[in-house]
Design a protein around this motif. Sequence first.
Motif, short mmCIF file in Angstrom:
data_model
loop_
_atom_site.label_atom_id
_atom_site.label_comp_id
_atom_site.label_asym_id
_atom_site.label_seq_id
_atom_site.Cartn_x
_atom_site.Cartn_y
_atom_site.Cartn_z
N HIS A 46 -1.47 2.40 -11.44
CA HIS A 46 -1.09 1.08 -12.38
C HIS A 46 -1.82 1.26 -13.50
O HIS A 46 -3.19 1.60 -13.83
CB HIS A 46 -1.24 -0.13 -11.42
CG HIS A 46 -2.41 -0.50 -10.93
ND1 HIS A 46 -2.93 0.05 -9.96
CD2 HIS A 46 -3.31 -1.70 -11.48
CE1 HIS A 46 -4.37 -0.76 -9.68
NE2 HIS A 46 -4.43 -1.40 -10.77
N THR A 51 -11.10 -6.92 -16.72
CA THR A 51 -12.62 -6.58 -17.45
C THR A 51 -13.32 -5.52 -16.88
O THR A 51 -14.35 -5.31 -17.72
CB THR A 51 -13.43 -8.14 -17.66
OG1 THR A 51 -13.85 -8.38 -16.52
CG2 THR A 51 -12.54 -9.18 -18.34
N LYS A 52 -13.18 -5.21 -15.79
CA LYS A 52 -14.02 -4.13 -15.30
C LYS A 52 -13.66 -2.73 -15.03
O LYS A 52 -14.30 -1.93 -14.82
CB LYS A 52 -14.45 -4.82 -13.82
CG LYS A 52 -15.10 -5.89 -13.55
CD LYS A 52 -14.89 -6.44 -12.00
CE LYS A 52 -15.85 -7.76 -11.96
NZ LYS A 52 -17.23 -7.83 -12.36
N ILE A 90 -15.95 -3.38 -6.18
CA ILE A 90 -15.81 -1.73 -6.60
C ILE A 90 -16.88 -1.06 -7.08
O ILE A 90 -17.35 -1.63 -8.51
CB ILE A 90 -14.24 -1.65 -7.48
CG1 ILE A 90 -13.20 -1.94 -6.89
CG2 ILE A 90 -14.33 0.00 -7.65
CD1 ILE A 90 -11.99 -2.26 -7.52
N ARG A 92 -18.51 1.29 -9.46
CA ARG A 92 -17.72 2.05 -10.16
C ARG A 92 -19.19 3.02 -10.84
O ARG A 92 -19.69 2.74 -11.43
CB ARG A 92 -17.17 1.67 -11.57
CG ARG A 92 -15.94 0.67 -11.13
CD ARG A 92 -15.41 -0.20 -12.15
NE ARG A 92 -14.22 -0.91 -12.02
CZ ARG A 92 -13.99 -2.15 -11.33
NH1 ARG A 92 -15.21 -2.85 -10.79
NH2 ARG A 92 -13.01 -2.57 -11.06
N SER A 140 -5.89 -10.84 -18.08
CA SER A 140 -7.34 -10.59 -18.27
C SER A 140 -7.85 -9.85 -19.49
O SER A 140 -8.98 -9.88 -19.97
CB SER A 140 -7.80 -9.40 -17.11
OG SER A 140 -8.20 -10.10 -16.07
N GLU A 143 -9.46 -12.40 -21.41
CA GLU A 143 -11.00 -12.68 -21.01
C GLU A 143 -11.54 -11.57 -21.47
O GLU A 143 -13.02 -12.15 -21.87
CB GLU A 143 -10.60 -12.59 -19.39
CG GLU A 143 -12.31 -12.99 -18.82
CD GLU A 143 -11.89 -13.06 -17.13
OE1 GLU A 143 -10.53 -12.92 -16.84
OE2 GLU A 143 -12.76 -12.72 -16.55
N1 LIG Z 1 -10.14 -11.89 -13.97
C1 LIG Z 1 -10.87 -10.97 -13.52
C2 LIG Z 1 -10.29 -10.10 -12.40
C3 LIG Z 1 -10.47 -8.69 -12.08
C4 LIG Z 1 -10.11 -8.18 -10.36
O1 LIG Z 1 -9.95 -9.03 -9.55
N2 LIG Z 1 -9.74 -6.92 -10.64
C5 LIG Z 1 -9.38 -6.40 -9.19
C6 LIG Z 1 -8.46 -5.17 -9.49
S1 LIG Z 1 -9.30 -3.67 -10.38
C7 LIG Z 1 -8.15 -2.51 -10.05
O2 LIG Z 1 -6.76 -2.86 -10.24
C8 LIG Z 1 -10.51 -6.21 -8.48
O3 LIG Z 1 -10.24 -5.84 -7.35
N3 LIG Z 1 -11.83 -6.17 -8.68
C9 LIG Z 1 -12.96 -6.10 -8.01
C10 LIG Z 1 -14.00 -5.42 -8.71
O4 LIG Z 1 -13.78 -5.10 -9.97
O5 LIG Z 1 -15.04 -4.91 -8.58
C11 LIG Z 1 -11.45 -9.79 -14.64
O6 LIG Z 1 -10.58 -9.35 -15.38
O7 LIG Z 1 -12.52 -9.34 -14.63
#
Ligand SMILES: N[C@@H](CCC(=O)N[C@@H](CSCO)C(=O)NCC(=O)O)C(=O)O
Length: 193
Positions: A46, A51-52, A90, A92, A140, A143
């Motif tokens: 997807h 932001t991560k 997660i 990374r 996001s 954000e």
């Molecule tokens: N508003 C936040 C939300 C980010 C978020 O919850 N991301 C999800 C999906 S990442 C892949 O689809 C998640 O599970 N995050 C856990 C993590 O990143 O460790 C923002 O935008 O930061």
Amino acid sequence: MTFNLNPLINHGVRKGQAGFQGSTLKCLCPHDKVEVQVKGNVAHNHACGCTKCWKPEGALFSIVGVVPRDNDAVTAHADKLHVVDEKATIRRHACRECGAYMFGRIETHDHPFYGLDFIHVGLSDDQGWEEPRFAAFVSSVIEGGLAAPDDMGAIRKQLQALGLPTYDCLNPPLMDAIATWQARKKGTLKTEG
Ligand SMILES: N[C@@H](CCC(=O)N[C@@H](CSCO)C(=O)NCC(=O)O)C(=O)O
Ligand SMILES: [Zn+2]
Ligand SMILES: [Zn+2]
């Protein structure tokens, strides 16, 4: 105005190939590339605006999907990897030199997605990967400081025109999977009928 969503989808979504067996992800360094070998195809691929997740320079969205954690392995220059944010769910693992995120792993056993690693198929030269099928965490990008609130209508339209339904969380199958896991844990899971 046309937005740089991600180079993988900017000119259309290319369908994956049935039976694709996986490939190697390579970081963006000109030499001594970190390599991650992936067995089998990616799933739940997807566009993610969060932001991560890792986005190529200038792109609003990441293209990210999952593989079973036993299906990927670092095969070159593992020494260049570091964990971007130790506190994130997660973890990374990114190349310290070029910044590309090579894989993200959930180490918490008590998590609905434990057992899955997050990968970016845009780091592979091969084209058989399952195509991105939806856009998650679209809001996001505000954000993250990547888009103005007033641009969101046009950004959502561009994603939808590519055939990617837009969500501000994950898509319904994944949200249902998370809720099912939570209900099972709480003992509230209702079965059909
Ligand atoms: N508003 C936040 C939300 C980010 C978020 O919850 N991301 C999800 C999906 S990442 C892949 O689809 C998640 O599970 N995050 C856990 C993590 O990143 O460790 C923002 O935008 O930061
Ligand atoms: Zn690198
Ligand atoms: Zn994300």
